[in-house]
Write a protein that holds these residues in place. Structure first.
Motif, PDB file in Angstrom:
ATOM      1  N   THR A  40       0.835  -1.204   0.000  1.00 18.02           N
ATOM      2  CA  THR A  40       0.000   0.000   0.000  1.00 18.02           C
ATOM      3  C   THR A  40       0.869   1.253   0.000  1.00 18.02           C
ATOM      4  O   THR A  40       0.553   2.250  -0.660  1.00 18.02           O
ATOM      5  CB  THR A  40      -0.924   0.010   1.227  1.00 18.02           C
ATOM      6  N   SER A  41       1.969   1.217   0.745  1.00 19.96           N
ATOM      7  CA  SER A  41       2.871   2.367   0.776  1.00 19.96           C
ATOM      8  C   SER A  41       3.441   2.641  -0.611  1.00 19.96           C
ATOM      9  O   SER A  41       3.545   3.795  -1.031  1.00 19.96           O
ATOM     10  CB  SER A  41       4.004   2.130   1.773  1.00 19.96           C
ATOM     11  N   LEU A  42       3.790   1.570  -1.330  1.00 17.18           N
ATOM     12  CA  LEU A  42       4.277   1.757  -2.699  1.00 17.18           C
ATOM     13  C   LEU A  42       3.176   2.338  -3.582  1.00 17.18           C
ATOM     14  O   LEU A  42       3.428   3.210  -4.419  1.00 17.18           O
ATOM     15  CB  LEU A  42       4.755   0.418  -3.272  1.00 17.18           C
ATOM     16  N   GLY A  43       1.941   1.859  -3.369  1.00 21.69           N
ATOM     17  CA  GLY A  43       0.826   2.385  -4.145  1.00 21.69           C
ATOM     18  C   GLY A  43       0.618   3.869  -3.925  1.00 21.69           C
ATOM     19  O   GLY A  43       0.347   4.624  -4.870  1.00 21.69           O
ATOM     20  N   LEU A  44       0.774   4.319  -2.682  1.00 15.63           N
ATOM     21  CA  LEU A  44       0.633   5.746  -2.396  1.00 15.63           C
ATOM     22  C   LEU A  44       1.728   6.550  -3.089  1.00 15.63           C
ATOM     23  O   LEU A  44       1.483   7.633  -3.639  1.00 15.63           O
ATOM     24  CB  LEU A  44       0.681   5.981  -0.885  1.00 15.63           C
ATOM     25  N   LEU A  45       2.950   6.024  -3.067  1.00 16.77           N
ATOM     26  CA  LEU A  45       4.055   6.729  -3.731  1.00 16.77           C
ATOM     27  C   LEU A  45       3.848   6.803  -5.237  1.00 16.77           C
ATOM     28  O   LEU A  45       4.388   7.706  -5.899  1.00 16.77           O
ATOM     29  CB  LEU A  45       5.379   6.017  -3.447  1.00 16.77           C
ATOM     30  N   LEU A  46       3.076   5.861  -5.765  1.00 19.87           N
ATOM     31  CA  LEU A  46       2.845   5.819  -7.206  1.00 19.87           C
ATOM     32  C   LEU A  46       1.534   6.501  -7.593  1.00 19.87           C
ATOM     33  O   LEU A  46       1.012   6.282  -8.679  1.00 19.87           O
ATOM     34  CB  LEU A  46       2.862   4.372  -7.704  1.00 19.87           C
ATOM     35  N   GLY A  47       1.009   7.332  -6.679  1.00 21.34           N
ATOM     36  CA  GLY A  47      -0.175   8.117  -7.009  1.00 21.34           C
ATOM     37  C   GLY A  47      -1.485   7.422  -6.762  1.00 21.34           C
ATOM     38  O   GLY A  47      -2.525   7.885  -7.243  1.00 21.34           O
ATOM     39  N   GLY A  48      -1.466   6.300  -5.998  1.00 25.25           N
ATOM     40  CA  GLY A  48      -2.692   5.569  -5.731  1.00 25.25           C
ATOM     41  C   GLY A  48      -3.649   6.339  -4.828  1.00 25.25           C
ATOM     42  O   GLY A  48      -3.289   7.354  -4.219  1.00 25.25           O
ATOM     43  N   ALA A  94      10.150  11.306  -3.436  1.00 29.26           N
ATOM     44  CA  ALA A  94       8.699  11.441  -3.502  1.00 29.26           C
ATOM     45  C   ALA A  94       8.127  11.174  -2.120  1.00 29.26           C
ATOM     46  O   ALA A  94       8.658  10.362  -1.357  1.00 29.26           O
ATOM     47  CB  ALA A  94       8.106  10.471  -4.516  1.00 29.26           C
ATOM     48  N   ALA A  95       7.044  11.858  -1.772  1.00 29.40           N
ATOM     49  CA  ALA A  95       6.417  11.662  -0.470  1.00 29.40           C
ATOM     50  C   ALA A  95       4.912  11.819  -0.600  1.00 29.40           C
ATOM     51  O   ALA A  95       4.414  12.555  -1.445  1.00 29.40           O
ATOM     52  CB  ALA A  95       6.968  12.655   0.549  1.00 29.40           C
ATOM     53  N   ARG A  96       4.217  11.121   0.288  1.00 36.23           N
ATOM     54  CA  ARG A  96       2.755  11.201   0.327  1.00 36.23           C
ATOM     55  C   ARG A  96       2.328  11.268   1.785  1.00 36.23           C
ATOM     56  O   ARG A  96       2.746  10.441   2.609  1.00 36.23           O
ATOM     57  CB  ARG A  96       2.157   9.964  -0.347  1.00 36.23           C
ATOM     58  N   THR A  97       1.512  12.241   2.119  1.00 38.20           N
ATOM     59  CA  THR A  97       1.001  12.417   3.481  1.00 38.20           C
ATOM     60  C   THR A  97      -0.506  12.209   3.458  1.00 38.20           C
ATOM     61  O   THR A  97      -1.216  12.845   2.680  1.00 38.20           O
ATOM     62  CB  THR A  97       1.331  13.818   4.015  1.00 38.20           C
ATOM     63  N   VAL A  98      -0.966  11.310   4.334  1.00 39.59           N
ATOM     64  CA  VAL A  98      -2.400  11.016   4.424  1.00 39.59           C
ATOM     65  C   VAL A  98      -2.876  11.389   5.823  1.00 39.59           C
ATOM     66  O   VAL A  98      -2.549  10.687   6.799  1.00 39.59           O
ATOM     67  CB  VAL A  98      -2.683   9.529   4.151  1.00 39.59           C
ATOM     68  N   PRO A  99      -3.626  12.466   5.988  1.00 39.54           N
ATOM     69  CA  PRO A  99      -4.107  12.848   7.323  1.00 39.54           C
ATOM     70  C   PRO A  99      -5.303  11.997   7.741  1.00 39.54           C
ATOM     71  O   PRO A  99      -6.017  11.440   6.890  1.00 39.54           O
ATOM     72  CB  PRO A  99      -4.506  14.308   7.134  1.00 39.54           C
ATOM     73  N   VAL A 126       7.703   2.036 -12.617  1.00 43.76           N
ATOM     74  CA  VAL A 126       7.293   0.859 -11.853  1.00 43.76           C
ATOM     75  C   VAL A 126       6.120   0.172 -12.534  1.00 43.76           C
ATOM     76  O   VAL A 126       5.185   0.826 -13.002  1.00 43.76           O
ATOM     77  CB  VAL A 126       6.903   1.242 -10.408  1.00 43.76           C
ATOM     78  N   THR A 127       6.169  -1.169 -12.562  1.00 45.92           N
ATOM     79  CA  THR A 127       5.049  -1.978 -13.033  1.00 45.92           C
ATOM     80  C   THR A 127       4.656  -2.920 -11.912  1.00 45.92           C
ATOM     81  O   THR A 127       5.495  -3.638 -11.375  1.00 45.92           O
ATOM     82  CB  THR A 127       5.429  -2.792 -14.279  1.00 45.92           C
ATOM     83  N   VAL A 128       3.386  -2.891 -11.545  1.00 46.33           N
ATOM     84  CA  VAL A 128       2.898  -3.730 -10.451  1.00 46.33           C
ATOM     85  C   VAL A 128       2.066  -4.864 -11.030  1.00 46.33           C
ATOM     86  O   VAL A 128       1.142  -4.643 -11.807  1.00 46.33           O
ATOM     87  CB  VAL A 128       2.057  -2.907  -9.453  1.00 46.33           C
ATOM     88  N   VAL A 466       6.972  -5.064  -9.450  1.00 44.88           N
ATOM     89  CA  VAL A 466       6.471  -5.501  -8.149  1.00 44.88           C
ATOM     90  C   VAL A 466       5.456  -6.612  -8.378  1.00 44.88           C
ATOM     91  O   VAL A 466       4.464  -6.421  -9.086  1.00 44.88           O
ATOM     92  CB  VAL A 466       5.820  -4.341  -7.379  1.00 44.88           C
ATOM     93  N   PHE A 467       5.717  -7.789  -7.785  1.00 44.48           N
ATOM     94  CA  PHE A 467       4.819  -8.939  -7.902  1.00 44.48           C
ATOM     95  C   PHE A 467       4.219  -9.226  -6.531  1.00 44.48           C
ATOM     96  O   PHE A 467       4.940  -9.533  -5.581  1.00 44.48           O
ATOM     97  CB  PHE A 467       5.574 -10.175  -8.405  1.00 44.48           C
ATOM     98  N   ASP A 468       2.897  -9.113  -6.436  1.00 47.71           N
ATOM     99  CA  ASP A 468       2.204  -9.310  -5.170  1.00 47.71           C
ATOM    100  C   ASP A 468       1.595 -10.711  -5.131  1.00 47.71           C
ATOM    101  O   ASP A 468       0.488 -10.926  -5.627  1.00 47.71           O
ATOM    102  CB  ASP A 468       1.123  -8.240  -5.021  1.00 47.71           C
ATOM    103  N   GLU A 469       2.325 -11.646  -4.544  1.00 45.63           N
ATOM    104  CA  GLU A 469       1.848 -13.010  -4.364  1.00 45.63           C
ATOM    105  C   GLU A 469       1.283 -13.593  -5.652  1.00 45.63           C
ATOM    106  O   GLU A 469       0.279 -14.314  -5.655  1.00 45.63           O
ATOM    107  CB  GLU A 469       0.791 -13.050  -3.254  1.00 45.63           C
TER     108      GLU A 469
END
Length: 576
Positions: A40-48, A94-99, A126-128, A466-469
């Motif tokens: 999820t952290s990677l997703g946020l960095l990638l604009g998710g 790159a950084a992402r802040t979620v309040p 990045v390719t997920v 990035v390969f998720d399971e």
């Protein structure tokens, strides 16, 4: 390439720092430990999409920061600099802040940017591939894009030529259609232009005629007043019955000149005045002569005046500002008629353009179809080889190309990927006729094949996959082959894999373990409820053996499992 990711207060992760290998990094851990939060952290960095529910219970915000290595002259760096970011010697932060409440914020290279910019950057770096992405290739458009990507740079050039030719052919057809649809409007325009010219030619106006007629009308309509003024002026200049005994203006001017000339012997100023009076006398004499001529020709002419009024009314009825504007319009109208009176020439030119561009479109479409057939054969063979290595020797991928009724923006055929899961089985669309484990292996085979081409596509950026399971449902020898293929891919790209399989993890160059632990004393919410925490740590040596043993048997102290883990690492270190 991603060098490092720092996470604060994201889900169960209070604080973690992930140092990723430039080659193959594996992430493991117990189910529920928080591996999902790492992704999820990677997703946020990638604009998710950001969700306030991701913020850790005891925190007011979550922060994810990542360090990327980019080619300073590449498109990723160019896009970042366009957004105002600073790329420092190939490093981009790159950084992402979620309040917990409110909107998330994105930063890139020290500047606040829309999160969409992070998404654009992520697409280039990045390719997920994850379990949710197993359905990604079910869409025909995605299947066509996958085949075209597999075709490589040479195929891409053929595709670009076709798209250019198709666009040109479509534009030519639209131009001809617009010309044909406008035929009625052109006929009406021709009729209007001819009517206007006929009317103008019938009047035959001359340049400046309206101005001259206005002046003549004023003169003919005020003959008596003009005569009285002219006669009075003429008498004043030359003398007459009405001013008997009074000297005329010309005589007075001459007398004044003579007196000044006599006095000019003592003062030159008088001589100058005398000279100027001589000129005035000459001018007065000329004006009186012209006035006499004017009076001789100044006669009342009611018929002429009536004609002038009629002519002025006819010219004023023209749909133009004045006569000169009407004549200018006539010149333009005749030029426009010359174009409209030769419609066949324009139509012929447009039809020729349609034929020429259609021929070029068809030629490039045939070349594209041939290139796709070649790429399809290579893709089938490459995926088939991967499936054999993944313990599916009888499985077969089929790339079906079906001709369209007419070429479209993407070519002259549709592309469909089908799977025959075992010998004798009919080829079916992806996702049909295969178990979950089989589908996982098929998708892995396709994705690794495509990713290998992407990694060697000539891009100076070292791309991250990035390969998720994606190895879910795979075990035994097939699991070893999964790890081997991911390690092979990592030779030309950065690979990050989340897995439950020790056979896969053994191939990694860096092993990160996500561990959930109970809170320490005092760690909890204000109401005293404990909050679970998760750590992410790198393991090697004995600790890595224990993690692999846990993954194999669930017991990190088992001698048998430890020996098996050591054997896996030893075999994984051997080049495939």
């Amino acid at each position: 390439m991603i060098e490092q990711v720092r996470i604060e207060n994201l889900g169960v992760i209070a604080a973690a720092e992930l140092d990723l290998a430039p080659t193959f990094t594996v992430i493991t851990g117990e189910t529920g430990a928080g591996k999902t939060m790492v992704l999820t952290s990677l997703g946020l960095l990638l604009g998710g999409k950001a969700d306030a529910a991701l913020v850790r219970t005891t925190a007011d915000r979550a922060v994810v920061e990542g360090s990327f290595t980019v080619d300073p002259d590449g498109p990723a760096a160019a896009r970042a600099e366009e957004a105002g970011a600073v790329v420092d010697d190939g490093e981009l932060i790159a950084a992402r802040t979620v309040p917990a409440e409110g909107r998330s914020r994105a930063h890139l290279g020290g500047r606040t940017v829309p999160h969409g910019v992070l998404g654009e950057l992520g697409e280039q770096l990045v390719t997920v591939h994850g379990q949710s992405d197993q359905l990604r290739l079910k869409a025909p458009a995605q299947q066509r894009a996958a085949l075209d990507a597999f075709g490589g740079a040479e195929h891409g050039a053929v595709l670009a030529d076709y798209r250019q030719a198709w666009t040109a052919a479509r534009a030519a057809q639209q131009e001809l259609r617009a010309w044909e649809e406008a035929e009625g409007a052109r006929e009406q325009e021709v009729a209007e232009l001819r009517a206007g010219l006929e009317r103008l030619d019938a009047l035959d106006p001359q340049p400046g005629e309206d101005v001259a007629l206005r002046e003549e009308a004023g003169r003919l309509g005020n003959v008596e007043d003009l005569r009285a003024a002219a006669e009075h002026a003429h008498q004043a200049l030359t003398g007459g019955d009405d001013v008997a005994g009074a000297p005329d203006a010309t005589t007075l001017l001459q007398d004044a000149r003579r007196v000044l000339e006599q006095g000019s012997r003592d003062d030159q100023t008088l001589a100058d005045w005398a000279e100027r009076l001589a000129e005035a006398a000459y001018l007065a004499s000329d004006v009186s002569t012209e006035i006499a001529s004017y009076l001789a020709g100044l006669d009342a002419d009611p018929q002429r005046l009536a004609w002038v009024h009629e002519r002025r009314a006819a010219l004023a009825d023209l749909p133009h500002e004045n006569v000169d504007a009407a004549l200018a319009w006539a010149e333009e109208a005749r030029g426009r008629l010359a174009d409209l009176d030769a419609p066949e020439e324009a139509a012929t030119r447009l039809r020729n353009a349609v034929e020429a561009t259609a021929a070029e479109r068809d030629r490039t479409a045939a070349a594209l179809s041939e290139s796709r057939r070649s790429a399809a054969g290579r893709l089938e063979a490459a995926v088939g080889e991967e499936l054999t290595g993944l313990a599916m020797p009888g499985a077969r991928l089929e790339v079906r190309l079906t001709a369209l009724e007419e070429p479209g923006p993407h070519g002259a055929e549709s592309v469909e990927l089908l799977l025959s899961a075992h010998p004798g089985a009919p080829a079916r669309p992806l996702g049909q006729g295969a178990s979950g484990g089989e589908l996982s292996r098929v998708m892995l085979a396709i994705e690794v094949t495509l990713a290998a081409v992407e990694a060697t596509g000539g891009n100076a950026e070292r791309r991250t996959f990035v390969f998720d399971e994606v190895d879910a449902g795979v075990g035994g020898k097939a699991a070893v082959e999964v790890g081997r293929r991911l390690a092979r891919l990592a030779r030309g790209a950065q690979v990050v894999v989340v897995t439950h399989l020790a056979q896969v993890a053994a191939f990694a160059d860096r092993h990160l373990v996500v561990t959930k632990h109970a809170p320490s004393d005092g760690d909890g919410r204000a109401d005293g409820e404990a909050v679970t925490a998760t750590d992410v740590r790198a393991v090697d040596g004995e600790n890595r053996l224990r993690e692999l043993a846990r993954m194999l048997s669930g017991q990190d102290e088992s001698d048998t499992a430890l020996r098996h883990a050591a054997e896996l690492i030893e075999r994984a270190s051997v080049q495939p």
